[in-house]
Scaffold this motif. Sequence first.
Motif, PDB file in Angstrom:
ATOM      1  N   LEU A  37       0.891  -1.176  -0.091  1.00  0.00           N
ATOM      2  CA  LEU A  37      -0.053  -0.009  -0.069  1.00  0.00           C
ATOM      3  C   LEU A  37       0.772   1.156  -0.045  1.00  0.00           C
ATOM      4  O   LEU A  37       0.539   2.256  -0.620  1.00  0.00           O
ATOM      5  N   LYS A  38       1.909   1.046   0.918  1.00  0.00           N
ATOM      6  CA  LYS A  38       2.760   2.484   0.890  1.00  0.00           C
ATOM      7  C   LYS A  38       3.535   2.524  -0.382  1.00  0.00           C
ATOM      8  O   LYS A  38       3.897   3.520  -0.816  1.00  0.00           O
ATOM      9  N   GLU A  43       2.448   8.455   0.673  1.00  0.00           N
ATOM     10  CA  GLU A  43       1.899   9.257   1.969  1.00  0.00           C
ATOM     11  C   GLU A  43       0.802   8.533   2.786  1.00  0.00           C
ATOM     12  O   GLU A  43       0.746   9.063   3.894  1.00  0.00           O
ATOM     13  N   LEU A  44       0.421   7.365   2.261  1.00  0.00           N
ATOM     14  CA  LEU A  44      -0.437   6.582   3.105  1.00  0.00           C
ATOM     15  C   LEU A  44       0.265   6.068   4.356  1.00  0.00           C
ATOM     16  O   LEU A  44       1.317   5.500   4.668  1.00  0.00           O
ATOM     17  N   LYS A  45      -0.697   6.168   5.605  1.00  0.00           N
ATOM     18  CA  LYS A  45      -0.258   5.725   7.023  1.00  0.00           C
ATOM     19  C   LYS A  45      -0.797   4.326   7.216  1.00  0.00           C
ATOM     20  O   LYS A  45      -1.959   4.166   7.385  1.00  0.00           O
ATOM     21  N   ALA A  46       0.076   3.329   7.000  1.00  0.00           N
ATOM     22  CA  ALA A  46      -0.320   2.066   7.214  1.00  0.00           C
ATOM     23  C   ALA A  46       0.999   1.195   7.528  1.00  0.00           C
ATOM     24  O   ALA A  46       1.945   1.360   6.923  1.00  0.00           O
ATOM     25  N   GLY A  47       0.724   0.459   8.718  1.00  0.00           N
ATOM     26  CA  GLY A  47       1.669  -0.618   8.989  1.00  0.00           C
ATOM     27  C   GLY A  47       1.108  -1.739   9.163  1.00  0.00           C
ATOM     28  O   GLY A  47      -0.159  -1.930   9.521  1.00  0.00           O
ATOM     29  N   SER A  63      -8.690   5.853   7.797  1.00  0.00           N
ATOM     30  CA  SER A  63      -8.927   6.922   7.153  1.00  0.00           C
ATOM     31  C   SER A  63      -9.382   6.166   5.779  1.00  0.00           C
ATOM     32  O   SER A  63      -9.596   5.297   5.284  1.00  0.00           O
ATOM     33  N   PRO A  64     -10.292   7.169   5.169  1.00  0.00           N
ATOM     34  CA  PRO A  64     -11.051   6.837   3.983  1.00  0.00           C
ATOM     35  C   PRO A  64      -9.947   6.463   2.787  1.00  0.00           C
ATOM     36  O   PRO A  64     -10.115   5.541   2.145  1.00  0.00           O
ATOM     37  N   ASP A  65      -8.664   7.094   2.935  1.00  0.00           N
ATOM     38  CA  ASP A  65      -7.530   7.020   1.894  1.00  0.00           C
ATOM     39  C   ASP A  65      -7.092   5.510   2.079  1.00  0.00           C
ATOM     40  O   ASP A  65      -6.895   4.718   1.328  1.00  0.00           O
ATOM     41  N   LEU A  70      -7.089  -0.369   0.431  1.00  0.00           N
ATOM     42  CA  LEU A  70      -7.151  -1.816   1.127  1.00  0.00           C
ATOM     43  C   LEU A  70      -8.063  -2.240   0.034  1.00  0.00           C
ATOM     44  O   LEU A  70      -7.934  -3.472  -0.765  1.00  0.00           O
ATOM     45  N   ALA A  71      -9.480  -1.367  -0.485  1.00  0.00           N
ATOM     46  CA  ALA A  71     -10.386  -2.159  -1.403  1.00  0.00           C
ATOM     47  C   ALA A  71      -9.553  -2.320  -2.618  1.00  0.00           C
ATOM     48  O   ALA A  71      -9.807  -3.227  -3.517  1.00  0.00           O
ATOM     49  N   ARG A  72      -8.792  -1.280  -3.227  1.00  0.00           N
ATOM     50  CA  ARG A  72      -7.970  -1.438  -4.334  1.00  0.00           C
ATOM     51  C   ARG A  72      -7.156  -2.739  -4.442  1.00  0.00           C
ATOM     52  O   ARG A  72      -7.009  -3.455  -5.542  1.00  0.00           O
TER      53      ARG A  72
END
Length: 155
Positions: A37-38, A43-47, A63-65, A70-72
Amino acid sequence: MSETDDRPVLAVRLDDLFKTARPRGRRWTNAEVAEELKRVNPELKAGGVYLSQLRTGKRSNPSPDLLAALARFFGVSVSYFFDDEVAESVLGEIAAVEALRQAGVRSVAMRAAGMKMENLQAIIAIMDQYRQLQGLPPVTDPAEPPGSAGASNPD
């Protein structure tokens, strides 16, 4: 969703995707998904830990982003996370794809039964080449072809 599952709906649905969807033909860990995802959106905050917390329900407000990413990644509509009918439809489609995938594996195994070892080794080499062409990881399980009975290759 199980009647005894007390996690939030979002947690259950995300966990279901991790357990059943197979982007690029394989299961992914939390850390691998976060990294991917990153890679796509730096810029996406995900770990990995955060994704694990979302899956268990310890965290519940992504977040919506992040939801869109995740959906993509899993190839579903964002509405999967919120709409019961969409979720049911998506999981049904994933189950059908998995059944077809498993039918293909069984079909290959049935055709391999009874073949000579040298023929099986040639087929395995071809399958390994196709896996590589599709960007799939090499098979790390040193399982031997049917009928090998522990025979080793003297190369």
